[in-house]
Every structure is written in C-alpha cells, then in structure tokens.
Design a protein around this motif. Structure first.
Motif, PDB file in Angstrom:
ATOM      1  N   VAL A 475       0.886  -1.126   0.133  1.00 18.54           N
ATOM      2  CA  VAL A 475      -0.176   0.036   0.217  1.00 18.54           C
ATOM      3  C   VAL A 475       1.069   1.288  -0.024  1.00 18.54           C
ATOM      4  O   VAL A 475       1.934   1.321   0.948  1.00 18.54           O
ATOM      5  CB  VAL A 475      -1.091  -0.031   1.312  1.00 18.54           C
ATOM      6  CG1 VAL A 475      -1.782   1.467   1.334  1.00 18.54           C
ATOM      7  CG2 VAL A 475      -1.967  -1.215   1.462  1.00 18.54           C
ATOM      8  N   ALA A 476       0.657   2.096  -1.035  1.00 21.39           N
ATOM      9  CA  ALA A 476       1.366   3.325  -0.801  1.00 21.39           C
ATOM     10  C   ALA A 476       0.583   4.512  -0.713  1.00 21.39           C
ATOM     11  O   ALA A 476      -0.517   4.819  -1.432  1.00 21.39           O
ATOM     12  CB  ALA A 476       2.136   3.526  -2.263  1.00 21.39           C
ATOM     13  N   ASN A 477       1.072   5.376   0.210  1.00 17.18           N
ATOM     14  CA  ASN A 477       0.104   6.692   0.429  1.00 17.18           C
ATOM     15  C   ASN A 477       0.985   7.798   0.036  1.00 17.18           C
ATOM     16  O   ASN A 477       1.922   8.137   0.615  1.00 17.18           O
ATOM     17  CB  ASN A 477      -0.192   6.724   2.147  1.00 17.18           C
ATOM     18  CG  ASN A 477      -0.920   7.997   2.436  1.00 17.18           C
ATOM     19  OD1 ASN A 477      -1.126   8.806   1.524  1.00 17.18           O
ATOM     20  ND2 ASN A 477      -1.052   8.059   3.710  1.00 17.18           N
ATOM     21  N   LYS A 478       0.806   8.194  -1.123  1.00 16.37           N
ATOM     22  CA  LYS A 478       1.785   9.323  -1.708  1.00 16.37           C
ATOM     23  C   LYS A 478       0.796  10.588  -1.491  1.00 16.37           C
ATOM     24  O   LYS A 478       0.128  11.096  -2.325  1.00 16.37           O
ATOM     25  CB  LYS A 478       1.998   9.114  -3.237  1.00 16.37           C
ATOM     26  CG  LYS A 478       2.881   7.914  -3.137  1.00 16.37           C
ATOM     27  CD  LYS A 478       3.118   7.821  -4.778  1.00 16.37           C
ATOM     28  CE  LYS A 478       3.888   6.474  -4.992  1.00 16.37           C
ATOM     29  NZ  LYS A 478       4.071   6.018  -6.476  1.00 16.37           N
ATOM     30  N   GLU A 479       1.068  11.370  -0.217  1.00 16.23           N
ATOM     31  CA  GLU A 479       0.397  12.557  -0.038  1.00 16.23           C
ATOM     32  C   GLU A 479      -1.227  12.550  -0.354  1.00 16.23           C
ATOM     33  O   GLU A 479      -1.842  13.232  -0.818  1.00 16.23           O
ATOM     34  CB  GLU A 479       1.019  13.761  -0.763  1.00 16.23           C
ATOM     35  CG  GLU A 479       2.434  14.196  -0.402  1.00 16.23           C
ATOM     36  CD  GLU A 479       2.894  15.502  -0.865  1.00 16.23           C
ATOM     37  OE1 GLU A 479       2.383  15.973  -2.057  1.00 16.23           O
ATOM     38  OE2 GLU A 479       4.069  15.932  -0.275  1.00 16.23           O
ATOM     39  N   HIS A 480      -1.645  11.461   0.481  1.00 15.38           N
ATOM     40  CA  HIS A 480      -3.100  11.092   0.353  1.00 15.38           C
ATOM     41  C   HIS A 480      -3.574  10.551  -0.970  1.00 15.38           C
ATOM     42  O   HIS A 480      -4.562  10.103  -0.729  1.00 15.38           O
ATOM     43  CB  HIS A 480      -3.900  12.348   0.595  1.00 15.38           C
ATOM     44  CG  HIS A 480      -3.592  12.949   1.839  1.00 15.38           C
ATOM     45  ND1 HIS A 480      -3.679  14.590   2.028  1.00 15.38           N
ATOM     46  CD2 HIS A 480      -3.117  12.711   3.282  1.00 15.38           C
ATOM     47  CE1 HIS A 480      -3.270  14.662   3.234  1.00 15.38           C
ATOM     48  NE2 HIS A 480      -2.988  13.678   4.070  1.00 15.38           N
ATOM     49  N   VAL A 481      -2.853  10.223  -1.911  1.00 16.29           N
ATOM     50  CA  VAL A 481      -3.301   9.317  -2.870  1.00 16.29           C
ATOM     51  C   VAL A 481      -2.742   7.977  -2.674  1.00 16.29           C
ATOM     52  O   VAL A 481      -1.717   7.740  -2.397  1.00 16.29           O
ATOM     53  CB  VAL A 481      -2.697   9.968  -4.497  1.00 16.29           C
ATOM     54  CG1 VAL A 481      -3.327   8.992  -5.232  1.00 16.29           C
ATOM     55  CG2 VAL A 481      -3.154  11.462  -4.475  1.00 16.29           C
ATOM     56  N   ILE A 482      -3.732   6.830  -2.762  1.00 13.07           N
ATOM     57  CA  ILE A 482      -3.493   5.417  -2.500  1.00 13.07           C
ATOM     58  C   ILE A 482      -3.359   4.485  -3.582  1.00 13.07           C
ATOM     59  O   ILE A 482      -4.657   4.640  -4.389  1.00 13.07           O
ATOM     60  CB  ILE A 482      -4.595   5.131  -1.342  1.00 13.07           C
ATOM     61  CG1 ILE A 482      -4.903   6.068  -0.126  1.00 13.07           C
ATOM     62  CG2 ILE A 482      -4.273   3.759  -0.830  1.00 13.07           C
ATOM     63  CD1 ILE A 482      -3.418   6.312   0.591  1.00 13.07           C
TER      64      ILE A 482
END
Length: 539
Positions: A475-482
């Motif tokens: 799971v990646a959370n890139k400044e709130h984009v998942i």
C-alpha cells in the motif's frame, strides 16, 4: 527545496480563505500578485533516519520540526537528571502511553508502554517524578469519564494498575508541588484539587483558582475550552501554561496562554502579551498549536514542547514541536521559533541517541507498545498475537477492520509505502489498512476466493482473488493518494489493484476523535493469519 503538492494546495487554500473573508478575489498561490502572507516559505528537506523516515536533527547543529513526526499529541515531558522522558495521549491504542527517552531534547527513542489495561480513551496525561517515584495521572473518556493514577519506581516499570481518583468532570491533569510541600492536580477550566501526600488519592473538593485569558470575539476558533494546564517553577514564580481556542477546528484556533503567581495557591495574573503561541495565517506550516510545556535543556537554555497539525496534513494527527524560549527582564517568557517552518539552532550538550525506530519488522520479537498497538482492544487482545518462525501470527476475530481490532503503528511521513507477505487460514480474511477508527478506514483484504475492498470505512467491491491463501501486498500513500499493488511471487513482480483512493479527509475535522490515519494489518473471520517481512519506507 520547493513546496510539495500538498503544501501548494494548502497555500492556495489559504489565499482563497483570505479572499472569502475579505470579499476580494483570490489570486493563485505563487503568482506575482499573491499577498506576501500567502507565500509559505520553502524549508530545507528533512534529514532521513530508519526506513528513510524524516527526523528533526539536521546533523549540522540545527533541527527542523516536527520534533516527533506523526501523531504525538499533548506532550508530557519530564526532566530527570540528564535524562528526558516524554509521553503522549494514546487514545484508543493499547498498549498505550509509550515512554520516549532523550538526552539532548532533539533525538528520541521509544522505550516501553506504561499502560496495558484498556481503561478508556486516554487523553492528555501528566508525567512526574516525586521523591524518587514516577507518577502518571491519566484522564480517560469512558463511562464515566475519570482520572486515574499509576506509579512506578523505574521509568520502564512495572507500572501499577491504574487507580481511579473519581474525578468525572475534568480532563488534562497536571501534578504540581506547592512551596509548602503540598501536592496538587491542576485541571481543565482553571480548577485544581489537592492530592494526598503519597499522590494516590485526592483530599477535599475541586476548587476554581484561575480565570484564563480570553481572546477577542472576532478570532476564528473552535471553542474557549481552557485545558492542558502545565505548571513550571522558575525563579520566584510559578507559571501556569494553558491551551485555549479548541484543539482542532480552524487552524487559527488552538493557542498557548500563560499566567504566573508567586505562590502555587495564587492569585494568578495573565500575561499581557497573551497568547504566546498562535497560528495567525493559514499559509503557516504548523496549524492549531497548543498544549505547551517548558523544559530546561542540558546547556541551561529553555524550550517549549507542544503539538500542532502540519499544513495540509490533518491525517498525520497532532505532531510534537520544539520551540526555543527566552526569559524577559520583567519575568515572562517569549517563544522565539516563529511559525517553526525554518531550521533552528539546537540545544547544546547531551548525548544524542539514534532517533526513532525502524517501522519495518522481521517479527523475530513482538514489539507491542513500543511499535505496534491494538485499536480498542478487549481484555485478552494481546493473547491474539505471537511471533513464530519469523512471522507475526494473529488470531482472527470479527468480520472486518471495524470489529477486528487492527494492529497499527504510527507513521509520520507525508508519503510512504508499506508491504507484507500474508497467509490466511481456510475461512480467514486478512489484509493491510490505513485506519483512522472503526468508522473510517481504507485498504484491501482477501479470503481464499475474493478480495474485499475497504473504502470510506465500509466494505465495497469483492473481485475474484487469483492468488489463493497467500500473497504479498503493498500500500502506497503518496500525499493522500492511495495505490495498492499485489504479488504472487514474494515481490519479484507486482500488479496494481484496480481501485485507487484519496484520503485527505480521513481526519479529526471530518470524523472527530483526535486520531491519525495509521498503517496497520488485520485478521478476521476464522483461524489465524501469518504476516511476514513487513517493510515500511518513506517516499
């Protein structure tokens, strides 16, 4: 380093909000016509530590806030000789009240959790040492609300079982010793009550002793809410430091005020310069700053520790901040760090400990409390988890993250990814989540035939699962984009899962609860799930 995407959005929001208040059109942030107050100053990038996590100490005699990234609200700090200890509100996470240790005020390591029994949602505590014994005064939101006391002869415990003090109408206690040696708890609302000589019970009734300073009516705040009193003695004065304006809500609401008295018994006079800390512009890097304590550094300088929300990142909760202070000739003090967006010369002296800890885990040991915490655990929740042959074995309970008490950790980075190999038993469901509370979370789980998509705190799509009972999930959370990726060959090749998400609204001002969006894992349904090779990396 320039502004990140989130900071740019926050700055643009600040300009739009200012325009709405003034009735004039807003210019785009960063244009030549933008008001100077709306141009957030870029800051140097953070130094990186374990798992590429951002850390405060820049290694060149300066540090850059946050002091402790991620949700570390209501800091309670204790100077004990050359050692410093600090703990934070742990709310519904258990084991709770993890004690952090430092020798230089800038670099901190977690030790052990002081609270294992679920007594309710733990709010702002008081951590004290009196006549060689450590004390924690612990307010909880429960039925009924209460304040408990726990004690230990060593900072690592064992801590006594919490004892109720029967204080059902107050929060945020602060232990203080008067000039005559009597012991007191100062409470929210400007009240206090006397403690017994051993500090384990109260004497008499609650009394009102202080009327907190009140802000102008045209300030944008959440509520008056005088809370979080902290008492410190310096020279011939006692100082009472209080938070007003509400903990969240408008970024300009939460603030720090101060009063002083020659005696702990009063009378208290408010500082004519109140508030001594407040966010005044939405373009500032740190919002809703409050719940301040004072502490002396190894070099004799004085500092304040308090919390705040990072501009655009309510999802990270209230993070711990460090602000230098100076004592004035007339006996007050002033904060010197400004909006805390720029590096600050660090206090001198004290041996620096390696900051933080790896969030990646090979599960050779089970680090409950220092790293992992259950959400709203039952009395025997810890018995669900064990480590075995390099795997975390987690017994299934409930049907979904909402009722399975996920196991979570605090991640303080604005962009990160985490991944793990997961194996389920027949009839089991398991997965990875970003979890705010039991009503608001997202992520992905799977059983042996289907996936289950978690979004908005509900279970949505159930596409077919071609991997069976074992897979690796990222799971990646890139400044709130998942983004979610899956692998059937232990991470050698990956395939993106066909559901993206955006989670900037998964926070207190939407849901309440004062929490943060935390990475975690869960095991539901039947049997046991095995989690191996958990890897975290800040991006």
């Amino acid at each position: 380093m320039g502004l990140s995407r989130r900071e740019a959005l926050g700055t643009a929001f600040a300009g739009g909000a200012a325009a709405m208040l003034s009735g004039t059109p807003a210019r785009a942030a960063g244009t030549s016509g933008a008001p100077e107050a709306c141009k957030a100053r870029p800051a140097p990038d953070w130094k990186r530590g374990f798992d590429n996590q951002r850390i405060a100490d820049l290694g060149d005699g300066r540090f850059l806030n946050p002091l402790l990234a991620g949700d570390h609200p209501d800091p309670a700090i204790l100077k004990d000789g050359r050692d410093y200890y600090m703990t934070f509100s742990s709310f519904d996470s258990y084991p709770g009240l993890t004690i952090w240790h430092s020798r230089d005020l800038v670099n901190w390591q977690p030790r052990k959790a002081a609270l294992s029994r679920n007594i309710g949602s733990v709010w702002a505590v008081s951590l004290e040492k009196h006549k060689g014994r450590y004390f924690l005064y612990i307010p909880v939101k429960a039925t009924p609300n209460d304040i408990y006391v726990s004690w230990a002869d060593h900072i690592d415990g064992p801590w006594s079982d919490p004892k109720s003090l029967g204080l059902h109408e107050h929060i945020d206690p602060c232990h203080a010793v008067a000039e005559d040696g009597s012991r007191w708890l100062f409470l929210s609302g400007g009240d206090r009550i006397r403690l017994s000589d051993d500090g384990l019970s109260t004497v008499g009734k609650v009394e009102h002793v202080y009327d907190p300073w009140r802000y102008p009516d045209d300030w944008d705040v959440e509520s008056f809410s005088p809370e979080g009193p902290k008492i410190v003695r310096h020279g011939n004065w006692y100082y009472q430091i209080t938070a007003v304006g509400g903990t969240a809500g408008p970024p300009t609401g939460h603030m720090v005020i101060v009063a002083r008295s020659r005696s702990l018994h009063g009378p208290w006079e408010n500082d004519p310069a109140n508030p001594v800390v407040r966010t005044t512009d939405l373009s500032e890097r740190w919002w809703s700053r409050g719940h301040a304590s004072l502490v002396e550094a190894p070099d004799g300088s004085w500092w304040s520790v308090y919390h705040g929300f990072e501009n655009g990142f309510w999802t990270l909760g209230r993070q711990a901040l460090l602000d230098p202070i100076e004592w004035t000739a007339d006996g007050w003090f002033r904060m010197k760090g400004g909006d805390l967006s720029q590096p600050i010369a660090r206090p001198k002296g004290g041996a620096a400990l390696p900051h933080g800890q790896p969030l990646s885990d090979d599960f050779r040991t089970l680090q409950l409390g220092a790293k992992w915490n259950f959400f709203q655990p039952g009395p025997d929740e810890a018995a669900r988890a064990r480590v075995e042959n390099g795997a975390l074995v987690l017994k299934a309970t409930g049907k979904a993250p909402s009722d399975s008490s996920p196991l979570m950790l605090i991640a303080g980075d604005r962009a990160y990814q985490f991944e793990c190999s997961i194996e389920i038993a027949p009839g089991g469901t398991a997965g990875l989540v970003l979890f705010y509370d039991d009503k608001l979370y997202c992520g992905l789980g799977f059983d042996e035939t289907r996936f289950v998509t978690h979004q908005y705190g509900i279970e949505r799509g159930r596409p077919a699962n071609p991997y069976g009972r074992r897979l690796r999930m990222r799971v990646a959370n890139k400044e709130h984009v998942i983004a979610i990726h899956l692998s059937g060959d232990e991470g050698r090749t990956w395939k993106r899962f066909d559901r993206g998400m955006e989670v900037s609204g998964y926070h207190h001002n939407v849901r309440g609860g004062f929490l943060m969006l935390r990475p975690g894992l869960y095991s539901a349904g039947a049997g046991e799930a095995r989690f191996r090779d958990f890897r975290y990396r800040a991006l």
